[in-house]
Design a protein around this motif. Structure first.
Motif, short mmCIF file in Angstrom:
data_model
loop_
_atom_site.label_atom_id
_atom_site.label_comp_id
_atom_site.label_asym_id
_atom_site.label_seq_id
_atom_site.Cartn_x
_atom_site.Cartn_y
_atom_site.Cartn_z
N PHE A 81 0.95 -1.12 -0.17
CA PHE A 81 -0.18 0.17 0.02
C PHE A 81 0.94 1.21 -0.07
O PHE A 81 2.10 1.07 -0.07
N ARG A 82 0.16 2.37 -0.26
CA ARG A 82 0.91 3.74 -0.10
C ARG A 82 0.20 4.48 1.09
O ARG A 82 -1.03 4.05 1.47
N LEU A 83 0.94 5.41 1.55
CA LEU A 83 0.43 6.30 2.78
C LEU A 83 0.08 7.63 2.26
O LEU A 83 0.85 8.30 1.50
N HIS A 84 -0.98 8.28 2.80
CA HIS A 84 -1.25 9.52 2.89
C HIS A 84 -0.83 10.17 1.19
O HIS A 84 -0.19 11.16 1.15
N ARG A 85 -1.75 9.65 0.30
CA ARG A 85 -1.94 9.95 -1.11
C ARG A 85 -2.16 11.49 -1.37
O ARG A 85 -3.48 11.59 -1.06
N ASN A 86 -1.55 12.53 -1.41
CA ASN A 86 -1.86 13.98 -1.58
C ASN A 86 -2.84 14.02 -2.67
O ASN A 86 -3.73 15.12 -2.54
N GLU A 87 -2.62 13.26 -3.82
CA GLU A 87 -3.49 13.79 -5.05
C GLU A 87 -4.89 13.24 -4.90
O GLU A 87 -5.53 13.44 -5.84
N LEU A 88 -5.10 12.65 -3.64
CA LEU A 88 -6.52 11.81 -3.63
C LEU A 88 -7.30 12.60 -2.68
O LEU A 88 -6.89 13.28 -1.69
N PRO A 89 -8.60 12.91 -2.97
CA PRO A 89 -9.28 13.69 -1.85
C PRO A 89 -9.27 13.12 -0.56
O PRO A 89 -9.38 12.06 -0.05
N GLY A 90 -9.01 14.11 0.37
CA GLY A 90 -9.08 13.90 1.83
C GLY A 90 -7.84 13.16 2.32
O GLY A 90 -7.65 12.83 3.48
N LYS A 91 -6.92 12.86 1.24
CA LYS A 91 -5.52 12.08 1.69
C LYS A 91 -5.61 10.92 2.50
O LYS A 91 -5.38 10.98 3.72
N PRO A 92 -6.33 9.86 1.97
CA PRO A 92 -6.62 8.70 2.69
C PRO A 92 -5.34 8.25 3.44
O PRO A 92 -4.19 8.34 3.23
N ASP A 93 -5.40 7.55 4.55
CA ASP A 93 -4.22 7.16 5.35
C ASP A 93 -3.78 6.06 4.74
O ASP A 93 -2.37 6.11 4.84
N ILE A 94 -4.29 5.12 4.10
CA ILE A 94 -3.71 3.92 3.40
C ILE A 94 -4.30 4.01 2.05
O ILE A 94 -5.61 3.93 2.14
N VAL A 95 -3.58 3.82 1.29
CA VAL A 95 -4.06 3.49 -0.46
C VAL A 95 -3.72 2.23 -0.91
O VAL A 95 -2.56 1.92 -0.90
N LEU A 96 -4.57 1.40 -1.46
CA LEU A 96 -4.07 0.31 -2.10
C LEU A 96 -4.52 0.53 -3.50
O LEU A 96 -5.74 0.07 -4.15
N PRO A 97 -3.56 1.24 -4.31
CA PRO A 97 -3.75 1.71 -5.85
C PRO A 97 -4.23 0.11 -6.66
O PRO A 97 -5.12 0.48 -7.54
N LYS A 98 -3.43 -0.90 -6.41
CA LYS A 98 -3.81 -1.90 -7.28
C LYS A 98 -5.32 -2.36 -7.35
O LYS A 98 -6.04 -2.81 -8.18
N TYR A 99 -6.06 -2.01 -6.17
CA TYR A 99 -7.36 -2.52 -5.99
C TYR A 99 -8.29 -1.41 -5.91
O TYR A 99 -9.45 -1.63 -5.74
N ARG A 100 -7.84 0.08 -6.04
CA ARG A 100 -8.47 1.14 -6.01
C ARG A 100 -9.37 1.38 -4.65
O ARG A 100 -10.65 1.28 -4.77
N LYS A 101 -8.51 1.03 -3.64
CA LYS A 101 -9.15 0.85 -2.07
C LYS A 101 -8.39 1.96 -1.62
O LYS A 101 -7.36 2.02 -1.56
N ALA A 102 -9.10 2.91 -0.54
CA ALA A 102 -8.67 3.70 0.36
C ALA A 102 -9.35 3.42 1.61
O ALA A 102 -10.52 3.10 1.80
N ILE A 103 -8.37 3.63 2.58
CA ILE A 103 -8.79 3.49 4.08
C ILE A 103 -8.40 4.52 4.74
O ILE A 103 -7.35 5.27 4.83
N PHE A 104 -9.31 5.09 5.47
CA PHE A 104 -9.33 6.25 6.48
C PHE A 104 -9.51 5.67 7.82
O PHE A 104 -10.35 4.73 8.23
N ILE A 105 -8.54 5.91 8.70
CA ILE A 105 -8.41 5.58 9.99
C ILE A 105 -8.76 6.98 11.15
O ILE A 105 -7.92 7.77 11.17
N HIS A 106 -9.86 6.92 11.46
CA HIS A 106 -10.48 7.91 12.15
C HIS A 106 -10.30 7.99 13.70
O HIS A 106 -10.69 6.92 14.37
N GLY A 107 -9.92 9.06 14.33
CA GLY A 107 -10.04 9.25 15.75
C GLY A 107 -11.64 9.33 16.14
O GLY A 107 -12.30 10.34 15.48
N CYS A 108 -12.07 8.74 16.84
CA CYS A 108 -13.47 8.90 17.29
C CYS A 108 -13.99 10.31 17.93
O CYS A 108 -14.75 10.83 17.18
#
Length: 143
Positions: free
Chosen positions: A39-66
Protein backbone atom coordinates in the motif's frame (compact mmCIF):
# COMPACT_ATOMS: atom_id res chain seq x y z
CA UNK A 1 -16.12 23.34 33.81
CA UNK A 2 -13.32 25.71 32.79
CA UNK A 3 -10.13 24.44 31.19
CA UNK A 4 -7.51 23.73 33.85
CA UNK A 5 -4.68 24.72 31.49
CA UNK A 6 -3.68 28.18 30.38
CA UNK A 7 -4.22 28.94 26.69
CA UNK A 8 -0.45 28.60 26.13
CA UNK A 9 -0.31 25.20 27.87
CA UNK A 10 -3.39 23.99 25.99
CA UNK A 11 -1.82 25.11 22.70
CA UNK A 12 1.37 23.20 23.48
CA UNK A 13 -0.59 20.07 24.38
CA UNK A 14 -2.70 20.26 21.23
CA UNK A 15 0.38 20.76 19.07
CA UNK A 16 1.58 17.34 20.22
CA UNK A 17 -1.48 15.56 18.79
CA UNK A 18 -0.30 13.70 15.70
CA UNK A 19 -2.23 13.70 12.45
CA UNK A 20 -0.40 10.81 10.81
CA UNK A 21 1.56 7.71 11.80
CA UNK A 22 -0.70 7.28 14.81
CA UNK A 23 -0.82 4.02 16.76
CA UNK A 24 -4.13 2.95 15.14
CA UNK A 25 -2.65 3.64 11.68
CA UNK A 26 0.41 1.58 12.49
CA UNK A 27 -1.74 -1.33 13.70
CA UNK A 28 -3.75 -1.37 10.46
CA UNK A 29 -0.61 -1.06 8.34
CA UNK A 30 0.99 -3.93 10.21
CA UNK A 31 -2.09 -6.13 9.69
CA UNK A 32 -2.23 -5.33 5.98
CA UNK A 33 1.47 -6.01 5.52
CA UNK A 34 1.22 -9.33 7.38
CA UNK A 35 -1.69 -10.27 5.09
CA UNK A 36 0.57 -9.70 2.09
CA UNK A 37 -0.92 -6.42 0.84
CA UNK A 38 1.23 -3.54 -0.31
CA UNK A 39 0.00 0.00 0.00
CA UNK A 40 0.84 3.69 -0.12
CA UNK A 41 0.40 6.24 2.65
CA UNK A 42 -1.29 9.65 2.69
CA UNK A 43 -1.65 10.15 -1.07
CA UNK A 44 -1.84 13.93 -1.56
CA UNK A 45 -3.47 13.71 -4.98
CA UNK A 46 -6.54 11.90 -3.63
CA UNK A 47 -9.41 13.75 -1.94
CA UNK A 48 -9.11 13.65 1.83
CA UNK A 49 -5.56 12.28 1.65
CA UNK A 50 -6.51 8.73 2.77
CA UNK A 51 -4.34 7.20 5.47
CA UNK A 52 -3.78 4.03 3.44
CA UNK A 53 -4.22 3.52 -0.31
CA UNK A 54 -4.14 0.22 -2.18
CA UNK A 55 -3.84 1.48 -5.78
CA UNK A 56 -3.90 -2.02 -7.30
CA UNK A 57 -7.40 -2.55 -5.89
CA UNK A 58 -8.57 1.11 -6.01
CA UNK A 59 -9.23 0.97 -2.27
CA UNK A 60 -8.70 3.76 0.24
CA UNK A 61 -8.74 3.42 4.01
CA UNK A 62 -9.31 6.21 6.52
CA UNK A 63 -8.46 5.61 10.17
CA UNK A 64 -10.44 8.09 12.23
CA UNK A 65 -10.14 9.08 15.85
CA UNK A 66 -13.62 8.94 17.34
CA UNK A 67 -13.29 12.35 19.02
CA UNK A 68 -11.74 14.29 16.14
CA UNK A 69 -14.11 12.96 13.48
CA UNK A 70 -17.32 12.86 15.54
CA UNK A 71 -18.09 9.13 15.62
CA UNK A 72 -21.86 9.00 16.16
CA UNK A 73 -22.93 7.06 19.23
CA UNK A 74 -19.38 6.48 20.50
CA UNK A 75 -18.49 7.42 24.07
CA UNK A 76 -15.05 8.54 22.89
CA UNK A 77 -16.70 11.18 20.72
CA UNK A 78 -18.20 13.13 23.63
CA UNK A 79 -17.67 16.82 23.01
CA UNK A 80 -16.05 18.98 25.67
CA UNK A 81 -18.22 21.30 27.69
CA UNK A 82 -15.52 23.94 28.01
CA UNK A 83 -15.00 26.11 24.93
CA UNK A 84 -17.97 24.29 23.39
CA UNK A 85 -18.42 26.69 20.47
CA UNK A 86 -14.83 26.14 19.33
CA UNK A 87 -15.02 22.34 19.61
CA UNK A 88 -18.44 22.04 18.01
CA UNK A 89 -17.26 24.13 15.05
CA UNK A 90 -13.98 22.21 14.74
CA UNK A 91 -15.54 18.74 14.86
CA UNK A 92 -18.47 19.71 12.61
CA UNK A 93 -16.00 21.06 10.02
CA UNK A 94 -13.96 17.85 10.24
CA UNK A 95 -17.11 15.79 9.65
CA UNK A 96 -18.17 17.94 6.68
CA UNK A 97 -14.67 17.72 5.17
CA UNK A 98 -14.67 13.93 5.63
CA UNK A 99 -18.07 13.60 3.98
CA UNK A 100 -17.02 15.74 0.99
CA UNK A 101 -13.70 13.91 0.48
CA UNK A 102 -15.38 10.51 0.72
CA UNK A 103 -18.03 11.49 -1.82
CA UNK A 104 -15.32 12.73 -4.22
CA UNK A 105 -13.38 9.48 -3.83
CA UNK A 106 -16.45 7.35 -4.49
CA UNK A 107 -17.33 9.46 -7.54
CA UNK A 108 -13.78 8.86 -8.83
CA UNK A 109 -14.30 5.10 -8.70
CA UNK A 110 -12.57 4.36 -5.41
CA UNK A 111 -13.95 2.07 -2.71
CA UNK A 112 -13.35 3.28 0.80
CA UNK A 113 -13.38 1.98 4.31
CA UNK A 114 -13.48 4.06 7.48
CA UNK A 115 -11.97 2.40 10.53
CA UNK A 116 -12.83 4.05 13.81
CA UNK A 117 -10.44 4.14 16.74
CA UNK A 118 -12.94 2.24 18.91
CA UNK A 119 -12.97 -0.64 16.40
CA UNK A 120 -9.30 -1.39 17.04
CA UNK A 121 -9.93 -3.60 20.10
CA UNK A 122 -10.72 -6.81 18.19
CA UNK A 123 -7.77 -7.30 15.84
CA UNK A 124 -9.05 -10.57 14.41
CA UNK A 125 -12.35 -8.93 13.42
CA UNK A 126 -10.42 -5.98 12.01
CA UNK A 127 -8.25 -8.34 9.95
CA UNK A 128 -11.35 -10.11 8.58
CA UNK A 129 -13.00 -6.79 7.73
CA UNK A 130 -9.88 -5.55 5.94
CA UNK A 131 -9.63 -8.76 3.93
CA UNK A 132 -13.32 -8.66 2.98
CA UNK A 133 -13.06 -4.99 2.01
CA UNK A 134 -10.04 -5.51 -0.24
CA UNK A 135 -11.59 -8.60 -1.87
CA UNK A 136 -14.77 -6.62 -2.53
CA UNK A 137 -16.94 -8.67 -0.21
CA UNK A 138 -19.66 -7.20 1.98
CA UNK A 139 -18.53 -6.56 5.56
CA UNK A 140 -21.05 -7.99 8.00
CA UNK A 141 -22.16 -5.41 10.59
CA UNK A 142 -22.61 -7.98 13.35
CA UNK A 143 -19.45 -9.85 12.49
Amino acid sequence: MPDRFTPQERSRIMSLVKGRDTKPEKVVRSLLHAMGYRFRLHRNELPGKPDIVLPKYRKAIFIHGCFWHGHAGCRRAARPESNADFWNKKIDENMARDKKAQAELKNSGWDLLVIWQCEMKDLEKLRRNLNQFIKGEEIAEND
